[in-house]
Design an enzyme around this catalytic site. Sequence first.
Site, short mmCIF file in Angstrom:
data_model
loop_
_atom_site.label_atom_id
_atom_site.label_comp_id
_atom_site.label_asym_id
_atom_site.label_seq_id
_atom_site.Cartn_x
_atom_site.Cartn_y
_atom_site.Cartn_z
N TRP A 285 0.89 -0.93 0.10
CA TRP A 285 -0.03 -0.14 -0.13
C TRP A 285 0.79 1.22 0.03
O TRP A 285 0.54 2.28 -0.65
CB TRP A 285 -0.78 0.04 1.36
CG TRP A 285 -2.27 -0.77 0.95
CD1 TRP A 285 -2.52 -2.04 1.27
CD2 TRP A 285 -3.29 -0.30 0.23
NE1 TRP A 285 -3.76 -2.22 0.85
CE2 TRP A 285 -4.35 -1.42 0.38
CE3 TRP A 285 -3.62 0.92 -0.43
CZ2 TRP A 285 -5.61 -1.06 -0.32
CZ3 TRP A 285 -4.96 1.14 -0.73
CH2 TRP A 285 -5.74 0.15 -0.76
N TRP A 313 -19.26 20.71 0.78
CA TRP A 313 -18.72 20.87 2.00
C TRP A 313 -19.24 21.84 3.21
O TRP A 313 -19.46 22.88 2.60
CB TRP A 313 -17.04 20.66 1.87
CG TRP A 313 -16.31 19.54 1.23
CD1 TRP A 313 -15.83 19.69 -0.06
CD2 TRP A 313 -16.61 18.23 1.59
NE1 TRP A 313 -15.44 18.78 -0.55
CE2 TRP A 313 -15.75 17.68 0.25
CE3 TRP A 313 -16.67 17.38 2.55
CZ2 TRP A 313 -15.39 16.18 0.44
CZ3 TRP A 313 -16.65 16.00 2.54
CH2 TRP A 313 -15.83 15.54 1.40
N ASN A 348 -4.28 2.78 12.76
CA ASN A 348 -5.01 2.75 11.42
C ASN A 348 -6.37 2.58 11.62
O ASN A 348 -7.27 3.41 10.81
CB ASN A 348 -4.42 1.77 10.49
CG ASN A 348 -4.92 1.71 9.09
OD1 ASN A 348 -5.08 2.71 8.52
ND2 ASN A 348 -5.64 0.46 8.63
N TRP A 366 -12.04 16.81 3.32
CA TRP A 366 -10.88 15.87 3.88
C TRP A 366 -9.58 16.81 3.65
O TRP A 366 -8.66 16.28 4.54
CB TRP A 366 -10.83 14.66 2.86
CG TRP A 366 -10.52 15.01 1.33
CD1 TRP A 366 -11.56 15.32 0.48
CD2 TRP A 366 -9.29 15.29 0.63
NE1 TRP A 366 -10.84 15.61 -0.71
CE2 TRP A 366 -9.51 15.67 -0.60
CE3 TRP A 366 -7.88 15.07 0.99
CZ2 TRP A 366 -8.78 16.05 -1.57
CZ3 TRP A 366 -6.97 15.16 0.11
CH2 TRP A 366 -7.30 15.72 -1.32
N TRP A 389 -6.59 9.94 3.35
CA TRP A 389 -7.78 10.98 3.52
C TRP A 389 -8.68 10.66 2.33
O TRP A 389 -9.99 10.85 2.44
CB TRP A 389 -7.20 12.13 3.68
CG TRP A 389 -7.02 12.37 5.01
CD1 TRP A 389 -5.79 12.26 5.55
CD2 TRP A 389 -7.82 12.59 6.04
NE1 TRP A 389 -6.01 12.55 6.92
CE2 TRP A 389 -7.22 12.89 7.24
CE3 TRP A 389 -9.48 12.95 6.08
CZ2 TRP A 389 -8.04 13.16 8.47
CZ3 TRP A 389 -9.85 13.20 7.28
CH2 TRP A 389 -9.17 13.40 8.27
C1 LIG Z 1 -6.84 8.90 7.09
C2 LIG Z 1 -5.57 8.28 6.87
C3 LIG Z 1 -4.06 8.96 6.89
C4 LIG Z 1 -3.20 8.20 6.87
N1 LIG Z 1 -1.83 8.87 7.15
C5 LIG Z 1 -0.76 8.21 7.02
C6 LIG Z 1 0.29 8.86 6.98
O1 LIG Z 1 0.66 10.32 7.07
N2 LIG Z 1 1.87 8.34 7.00
C7 LIG Z 1 1.64 6.91 6.92
O2 LIG Z 1 2.62 6.16 6.84
N3 LIG Z 1 0.60 6.32 6.95
C8 LIG Z 1 -0.87 7.00 6.97
N4 LIG Z 1 -2.03 6.18 6.83
C9 LIG Z 1 -1.65 4.72 6.67
C10 LIG Z 1 -1.67 3.71 8.05
O3 LIG Z 1 -2.68 4.25 8.92
C11 LIG Z 1 -0.28 3.79 8.73
O4 LIG Z 1 0.78 3.50 7.79
C12 LIG Z 1 -0.22 2.92 9.80
O5 LIG Z 1 -1.23 2.88 10.77
C13 LIG Z 1 1.19 2.90 10.52
O6 LIG Z 1 1.20 2.00 11.48
P1 LIG Z 1 2.23 0.83 11.49
O7 LIG Z 1 3.61 1.12 10.90
O8 LIG Z 1 2.38 0.06 12.75
O9 LIG Z 1 1.55 -0.08 10.42
P2 LIG Z 1 1.81 -1.74 9.75
O10 LIG Z 1 0.23 -2.28 9.68
O11 LIG Z 1 2.82 -2.46 10.32
O12 LIG Z 1 2.10 -1.57 8.28
C14 LIG Z 1 3.54 -1.47 7.93
C15 LIG Z 1 3.65 -0.35 7.08
O13 LIG Z 1 2.88 -0.39 5.79
C16 LIG Z 1 2.63 0.76 5.57
N5 LIG Z 1 1.15 0.93 5.48
C17 LIG Z 1 0.24 0.49 6.43
N6 LIG Z 1 -0.94 0.74 5.96
C18 LIG Z 1 -0.96 1.55 4.99
C19 LIG Z 1 -2.05 2.37 4.35
N7 LIG Z 1 -3.37 2.06 4.33
N8 LIG Z 1 -1.50 3.04 3.06
C20 LIG Z 1 -0.11 3.23 2.93
N9 LIG Z 1 0.71 2.63 3.64
C21 LIG Z 1 0.28 1.90 4.54
C22 LIG Z 1 3.41 1.91 6.29
O14 LIG Z 1 4.33 2.35 5.68
C23 LIG Z 1 3.45 0.99 7.51
O15 LIG Z 1 4.40 1.51 8.42
C24 LIG Z 1 -3.01 6.91 6.85
C25 LIG Z 1 -4.28 6.18 6.96
C26 LIG Z 1 -5.53 6.84 6.90
C27 LIG Z 1 -6.64 6.18 6.92
#
Ligand SMILES: Cc1cc2nc3c(=O)[nH]c(=O)nc-3n(C[C@H](O)[C@H](O)[C@H](O)COP(=O)(O)OP(=O)(O)OC[C@H]3O[C@@H](n4cnc5c(N)ncnc54)[C@H](O)[C@@H]3O)c2cc1C
Length: 482
Positions: A285, A313, A348, A366, A389
């Site tokens: 992702w 909005w 997340n 958003w 977003w």
């Molecule tokens: C509204 C919204 C805003 C977000 N903003 C950000 C942000 O600014 N920065 C950010 O890194 N992530 C963002 N995310 C995605 C996600 O929430 C986080 O990457 C995740 O919660 C990070 O925790 P983790 O490293 O423990 O995730 P893990 O579940 O351990 O995932 C491992 C890695 O995969 C990537 N990843 C995981 N989920 C996503 C996803 N949905 N989209 C893209 N990459 C993903 C990240 O690099 C993450 O560190 C957003 C999601 C939403 C819904």
Amino acid sequence: MKQRAIVWFRRDFRLADNPALRAAVDGDFDGIIPVFIHAPDEEGDWAPGGAQRVWQHESLAALADALEAIGSRLVIRQGPTQSTLDDLIDESGAGAVFWNRLYEPGLVRRDADIESHLGQAYPELEVRHFQADLLHEPWTVETQAGKPYKVFTPFWRTISERSIRQPKARPSQLPAVWSRIGSCDLADLGLRPAKDWTTTILEHWTPGEDGAQARLETFLEDTVDNYDNDRDRPAVHGTSYLSPHLHWGEISPFQVMHRAEEWLSEQSGGAIHEHIQSFQSEIGWREFSRHVLYHFPDTPDEPLDDRFKAFPWETPDTAFDDWKAGMTGIPMVDAGMRELYATGYMHNRLRMTVASFLTKNLRIAWQHGERWFWDTLFDADLGNNTLGWQWAAGCGADAAPFFRIFNPARQGERFDKNGDYVRRWVPELAELSNKHLQEPWNAPDKALEAAGVVLGKTYPKPVVDLKASRREALEAFEQVKN
Ligand SMILES: Cc1cc2nc3c(=O)[nH]c(=O)nc-3n(C[C@H](O)[C@H](O)[C@H](O)COP(=O)(O)OP(=O)(O)OC[C@H]3O[C@@H](n4cnc5c(N)ncnc54)[C@H](O)[C@@H]3O)c2cc1C
């Protein structure tokens, strides 16, 4: 022996698997100058936000220490980047400038300008940039029709069939940097705010390459074997918490993917294979978000789905302030927003919930939520934040359809069954039973009284009626649907 090489660090704050640094080490140069140039203005509206700057400070300090430990030092300069690089080339007589690529639209443009300027100003200079932040370059992945992907599953299928290179070795020693190459102090960059908020907020994190590696190992040791089940439960530490480390390039996606594979091969059977695959698809992702950002560079500001440009909005008002402060009167939303402010991170499941609430129940665009996250998240990342977003608002690549409106109370009942997460962040509701915790406004007076809750006093009444606002959101969507 060639002349000196400048290695321009940007958001790749690591020594291992750093292709630009590796190329300098392998290139038989008689000196290597690692430099960081602080030029936030060049990132326009998307210069690092408050929380990111705190992390950046710590991460740069860790990089400087790591370089010193192997005989070198980090040269820190303040921008503009182009003239700063010119100065450094002139001062050092460098014959090469190397860096690792990034994909944010403003940086892509800036880097292209710098490359072309260096080529003209220094025809003999070796200028090279490398793939380090992404497993697959955005321009190498396309649909059968030759277009960029807008849907994750086929994108992931395509890239997961390709092999990825092995991580590159960490240099064990670097040549000393000439003492006459000056550097400013890290403190001069003013990245850390004066108030001591940073101390508490950093308590649970260790920025820097060593912290990133340790985080990955802890995740593999303790958590990954139940990742698929636990990653949706905000009360448990069920995910990797690698996001800020990945954002700042303290660890590369190549290292993460290979180490996960290696770990898998060390385990004996069980369902761990599926958990590792799920985790790897989250890295997918991340790839997808940069792919979309690269090909659709307006998306940090504009919806990918044009219909949403005309969406009616609401103007952000006090309800927006309540949302930011975690005082909406909706426990799951408030818990998420408070976690964010207190820790620089939000789970997340909560990111999806609070974003759905803001864009659908409050009908606030958003972009306002995106901006608040940008300022408060340690892991704020233009690709992931934009995708997240737009996903939540229903206007982006592979987005949740607009009509799928999360009910925060149901989210709480499903993913925070015992209420541990809400009780942790909304302690004023701690004494409410699970039956009423997620919807205190529906609790009988007796139950509220017994739990010491006075709605409107000890905890806010809901800023919005969930059912009515859901209906209004769907009506608003009707106006732009076709
Ligand atoms: C509204 C919204 C805003 C977000 N903003 C950000 C942000 O600014 N920065 C950010 O890194 N992530 C963002 N995310 C995605 C996600 O929430 C986080 O990457 C995740 O919660 C990070 O925790 P983790 O490293 O423990 O995730 P893990 O579940 O351990 O995932 C491992 C890695 O995969 C990537 N990843 C995981 N989920 C996503 C996803 N949905 N989209 C893209 N990459 C993903 C990240 O690099 C993450 O560190 C957003 C999601 C939403 C819904």
